[in-house]
Design a protein around this motif. Sequence first.
Motif, short mmCIF file in Angstrom:
data_model
loop_
_atom_site.label_atom_id
_atom_site.label_comp_id
_atom_site.label_asym_id
_atom_site.label_seq_id
_atom_site.Cartn_x
_atom_site.Cartn_y
_atom_site.Cartn_z
N VAL A 114 -7.11 18.23 -12.70
CA VAL A 114 -6.35 17.02 -12.26
C VAL A 114 -5.06 17.25 -11.77
CG1 VAL A 114 -3.93 16.77 -14.07
CG2 VAL A 114 -6.27 18.05 -14.95
N VAL A 115 -4.73 15.67 -11.11
CA VAL A 115 -4.48 15.99 -9.91
C VAL A 115 -3.25 14.74 -10.29
CG1 VAL A 115 -4.03 14.73 -7.57
CG2 VAL A 115 -6.71 16.09 -8.50
N VAL A 116 -2.15 15.27 -9.94
CA VAL A 116 -0.68 14.42 -10.55
C VAL A 116 0.24 13.81 -9.24
CG1 VAL A 116 1.17 14.46 -12.06
CG2 VAL A 116 -0.15 15.90 -12.63
N PHE A 117 -0.12 12.64 -9.18
CA PHE A 117 1.01 11.67 -8.02
C PHE A 117 2.50 11.90 -8.52
CE2 PHE A 117 -3.51 10.57 -8.32
CZ PHE A 117 -3.75 11.24 -7.41
N ASP A 118 3.40 11.19 -7.24
CA ASP A 118 4.91 11.05 -7.41
C ASP A 118 5.68 9.98 -8.16
OD1 ASP A 118 4.40 10.01 -4.84
OD2 ASP A 118 6.00 11.39 -4.25
N GLU A 119 4.46 8.66 -8.40
CA GLU A 119 4.61 7.52 -8.83
C GLU A 119 3.18 6.82 -9.10
OE1 GLU A 119 5.39 4.41 -6.18
OE2 GLU A 119 4.75 5.02 -3.89
N ALA A 120 3.35 5.80 -9.83
CA ALA A 120 2.23 4.71 -10.33
C ALA A 120 1.30 4.69 -9.42
CB ALA A 120 2.95 4.24 -11.18
N MET A 121 0.60 4.95 -8.92
CA MET A 121 -0.96 4.51 -8.63
C MET A 121 -1.73 3.14 -8.50
SD MET A 121 -0.57 7.07 -5.88
CE MET A 121 -2.41 6.74 -4.73
N SER A 122 -2.49 2.50 -7.97
CA SER A 122 -3.19 1.27 -8.13
C SER A 122 -4.71 2.02 -9.06
CB SER A 122 -3.61 0.45 -7.07
OG SER A 122 -4.36 -0.58 -6.45
N PRO A 123 -4.34 1.47 -9.81
CA PRO A 123 -5.74 1.72 -10.47
C PRO A 123 -6.99 1.22 -9.60
CG PRO A 123 -5.18 0.92 -11.83
CD PRO A 123 -3.92 0.38 -10.22
N SER A 124 -6.64 -0.03 -9.04
CA SER A 124 -8.65 0.08 -8.52
C SER A 124 -8.21 0.32 -6.74
CB SER A 124 -7.98 -2.00 -8.17
OG SER A 124 -6.78 -2.41 -7.03
N SER A 125 -7.68 1.02 -6.49
CA SER A 125 -7.73 1.85 -5.90
C SER A 125 -9.09 3.28 -5.05
CB SER A 125 -5.94 2.12 -4.60
OG SER A 125 -5.72 2.89 -5.59
N PHE A 126 -8.94 3.76 -6.73
CA PHE A 126 -9.63 4.40 -7.28
C PHE A 126 -10.87 4.06 -7.75
CE2 PHE A 126 -5.39 6.74 -7.65
CZ PHE A 126 -6.28 7.73 -6.87
N CYS A 127 -10.93 2.79 -8.33
CA CYS A 127 -12.31 1.81 -8.75
C CYS A 127 -11.87 0.62 -9.19
CB CYS A 127 -12.15 2.77 -10.18
SG CYS A 127 -14.37 1.94 -10.98
N ASP A 128 -13.07 0.05 -8.21
CA ASP A 128 -13.15 -1.07 -8.16
C ASP A 128 -12.48 -2.43 -9.58
OD1 ASP A 128 -15.24 -1.54 -7.98
OD2 ASP A 128 -15.60 -2.48 -6.72
N LEU A 129 -13.43 -1.46 -10.54
CA LEU A 129 -13.47 -2.27 -12.14
C LEU A 129 -12.27 -1.82 -12.56
CD1 LEU A 129 -17.54 -0.29 -13.03
CD2 LEU A 129 -16.32 -2.96 -12.17
N TRP A 130 -11.02 -1.04 -12.10
CA TRP A 130 -10.38 -0.58 -13.13
C TRP A 130 -9.47 -1.57 -12.59
CZ3 TRP A 130 -9.40 4.99 -12.08
CH2 TRP A 130 -10.41 6.03 -12.95
N THR A 131 -9.03 -3.27 -13.15
CA THR A 131 -8.37 -3.58 -13.20
C THR A 131 -8.12 -4.40 -14.43
OG1 THR A 131 -10.32 -5.54 -13.98
CG2 THR A 131 -10.14 -5.36 -11.58
N SER A 132 -7.72 -4.03 -15.17
CA SER A 132 -7.06 -4.36 -15.64
C SER A 132 -5.38 -4.10 -15.96
CB SER A 132 -7.38 -3.54 -17.44
OG SER A 132 -5.94 -4.06 -18.67
N ASP A 185 -0.31 3.08 -4.08
CA ASP A 185 0.50 2.83 -4.84
C ASP A 185 0.28 1.10 -5.23
OD1 ASP A 185 2.29 1.86 -3.31
OD2 ASP A 185 3.33 3.41 -2.94
N THR A 186 1.17 1.43 -6.59
CA THR A 186 1.18 -0.23 -6.76
C THR A 186 1.32 -1.07 -6.22
OG1 THR A 186 3.22 0.21 -8.03
CG2 THR A 186 1.31 0.33 -9.49
N GLY A 187 2.84 -0.53 -4.73
CA GLY A 187 2.82 -1.18 -3.92
C GLY A 187 2.10 -1.58 -2.75
N GLY A 188 1.12 -0.98 -2.64
CA GLY A 188 0.18 -0.90 -1.77
C GLY A 188 -0.17 -0.13 -0.32
N VAL A 189 1.04 0.83 -0.69
CA VAL A 189 1.45 2.04 0.43
C VAL A 189 0.38 3.02 0.50
CG1 VAL A 189 3.11 3.45 1.60
CG2 VAL A 189 3.94 1.74 0.34
N THR A 190 -0.52 3.59 1.07
CA THR A 190 -1.48 4.47 1.10
C THR A 190 -0.84 5.87 0.95
OG1 THR A 190 -1.34 4.99 3.25
CG2 THR A 190 -2.86 2.82 2.81
N LEU A 191 -2.00 7.11 0.17
CA LEU A 191 -1.75 8.23 0.34
C LEU A 191 -1.55 8.93 1.18
CD1 LEU A 191 -1.25 9.65 -2.21
CD2 LEU A 191 -2.97 10.92 -3.08
N SER A 192 -0.97 9.86 1.46
CA SER A 192 -0.95 10.79 2.90
C SER A 192 -2.40 11.80 2.63
CB SER A 192 -0.20 12.55 2.61
OG SER A 192 -0.31 12.78 3.62
#
Length: 713
Positions: free
Chosen positions: A568-586, A695-702
């Motif tokens: 389990v990896v927890v982030f401090d804000e909402a991440m963009s689903p499609s940046s992990f998997c391009d099938l996650w477009t919902s 994240d949902t604003g397009g800023v990359t993770l460290s």
Amino acid sequence: MSHDQITPGRSGRLRRASRLSGAALVAGLLAAGGGAAAFAYWQATSSTQGGMAAADSLQQGATPSASAAQQSVTVSWAAGTTAGGHAASGYTVRRYNASTGGTPVAATGGCAGVLATLSCTETGVPNGTWYYTVTPMLGNWSGAESARSGGALSDGTPPSVSVTSISPAPNGAGYDNTSPVVVTLTAVDNPGGSGVASVRYALDGGQPVTVAGSAASVSVAGDGTHTLVYSTADQAGNVSAAQTLTVKIDTQAPAAPTLAVPAVVNAANAAALPVSGTAESGSTVTVTASDGAGHLATGTATASTTGAWSLPTLNVTALYDGAVTVSATAQDAAGNTSSATAVSLAKDTAPPTAPTMSAPATVSAATAASVTVSGTAEPGASVALKITDAGASHTVTAAATADGTGHWTMPGLNLTALADGQLTYAATATDAAGNTGATATQTGTKDTVSAAPVFTTVPSKITSDSVSSVQLAGTAEAGATVALTATDSANHSATASATANGSGNWSATMNLSALNPGPLTFSAQATDVAGNVSTVTTAASRIGPKVVSVTLQNGGTAGTADTNDKVVVVFDEAMSPSSFCDLWTSPTGPWTQNTNSVSVQITRNAGNDTLALPATGCTTSNFGSLALGASYTTSTGGNLTFKGSGQTQTSSVSLSSDGKTLTITLGGIKSGTPATGVAAGTPSYTPATTGTPTDTGGVTLSTHPVSGTSSRF
């Protein structure tokens, strides 16, 4: 003639009758003839066989009389009889348009058809003189038509009446100023009419007066508005429609008008001196202004319904300076003139000289709210001051009165509304008579505003790697101090400051580690060397995500990597689903990938095995790798692969609906031998160096590794 009798047929032909029988005989027409005895009758003298018949005849109709009342004509006649004294059974009436000759017209209305009476009335007879005849009737037989009656004049058209004179004649406004006034009424009838019988009138609603003939004179007396109603009638009884004449008489002069004028005539009002007052409603007011040298100026005005009058443009420029007399008289609509009202005033049109003035050369932020301007002018003069900025876009005005020595001052002038730059001070003096002299001017400068700073360098996206040293740069007024503030969506802020160099450039480094990820606003405000504070300049940015925690969770046998274990990896804000998997477009989550293509691999790594997702069923593989902090593989068993197939449980990867928790669940083991009894270690997560999750604003993770908390499968 033999004993046979001759009768005319209805067609006018004669035929022979058989010998009369003994039966009672009915009367019949004997013969047709002309003249007074146009027709003859016969009658039996006996009812026996072979009885004889005696002749009889209708007499000519008696000459009728005819009289008309408007378009109704009454015709009367004497009864008709036969020569033997038998009465006529009826009568027919006809009329002619001439006493002789002409074509007869059958009478209409009450005189139509066969009449049993000895008189009748025909209505609606056309205008003109008509002559009537009567023809007696006996059964189906007609006697001779009578001679024509005297002419009966049918007249249905009323005469007309008009005002032929008013003495004395009223003026153009319809008034007489003498009393009485005599009105002459004259009536005429239509051609061929019965003639005018009378003229009728009523004055001011009084009793009607009828004057025989075609003319009448009416005397109207007394001040006021009089109403004369008049009409005419002809001999036939036709009456014209009533007409109305208004007679206005006013013999009284109006009261003298009131008069209001300025206290003095000066250069400003000499060409249009405003004069006003009150007078009788509707009267014409004549105004005359004069000086001692015989010069005059005149004008007129009309009093309103309330009596107010105004003459705003009386031009007295031709009059000499000094004493001036203004007088006014009122003349009412009837021409009566009032006595005069006069007012004296002075005329002074010489302007004063321009004032002197002393104003500050510079207005700063510290002095802009309270500036003093002073000078000299003609003693007693009113000084008007006008201060404008460049382009005269804004204005400040003030006024003062010069004292007995000619000095004036205006303290506490608030010039904060004027724009920075050149100021123009303009002072004008107006003397006691209201004359305004030339304008004195002076210029100065106002500098109260610092130029707003401008951002030239500001990051639009800030990763957690650089959040502690964010570089900012910009421009401002040379020497100005720039206050910088960064504010996150929770209103937390961080501050820094910079000073603009001689070229106006500034730069600063800000530590934003204490701010939340997500939207960020930079603001800058400059304070120049004079202490003027600029407006705030803002720029938008965004702080990227970071990993909050990394934990291993046991879902099967403790100390062994097996089915249902989780990372389990927890982030401090909402991440963009499609940046992990391009099938996650919902647009809404959670998002899950759990097909047979999902593979989880644990690779042996000298006591700190790593977990990766070499295949997830997505074209994007941005997860990176996870160091487990312990060895879950054996030296003999090699790497572990968890990938279900068929009826075996599949591995899965999912992102929570809030986008903050990524969970990797181990499926059925496909290859390798897991170690047992593994102790807890400290896992760490290293994002991928390419295609890093955003994240949902397009800023990359460290991309730097992040250590979690001690845990184990």
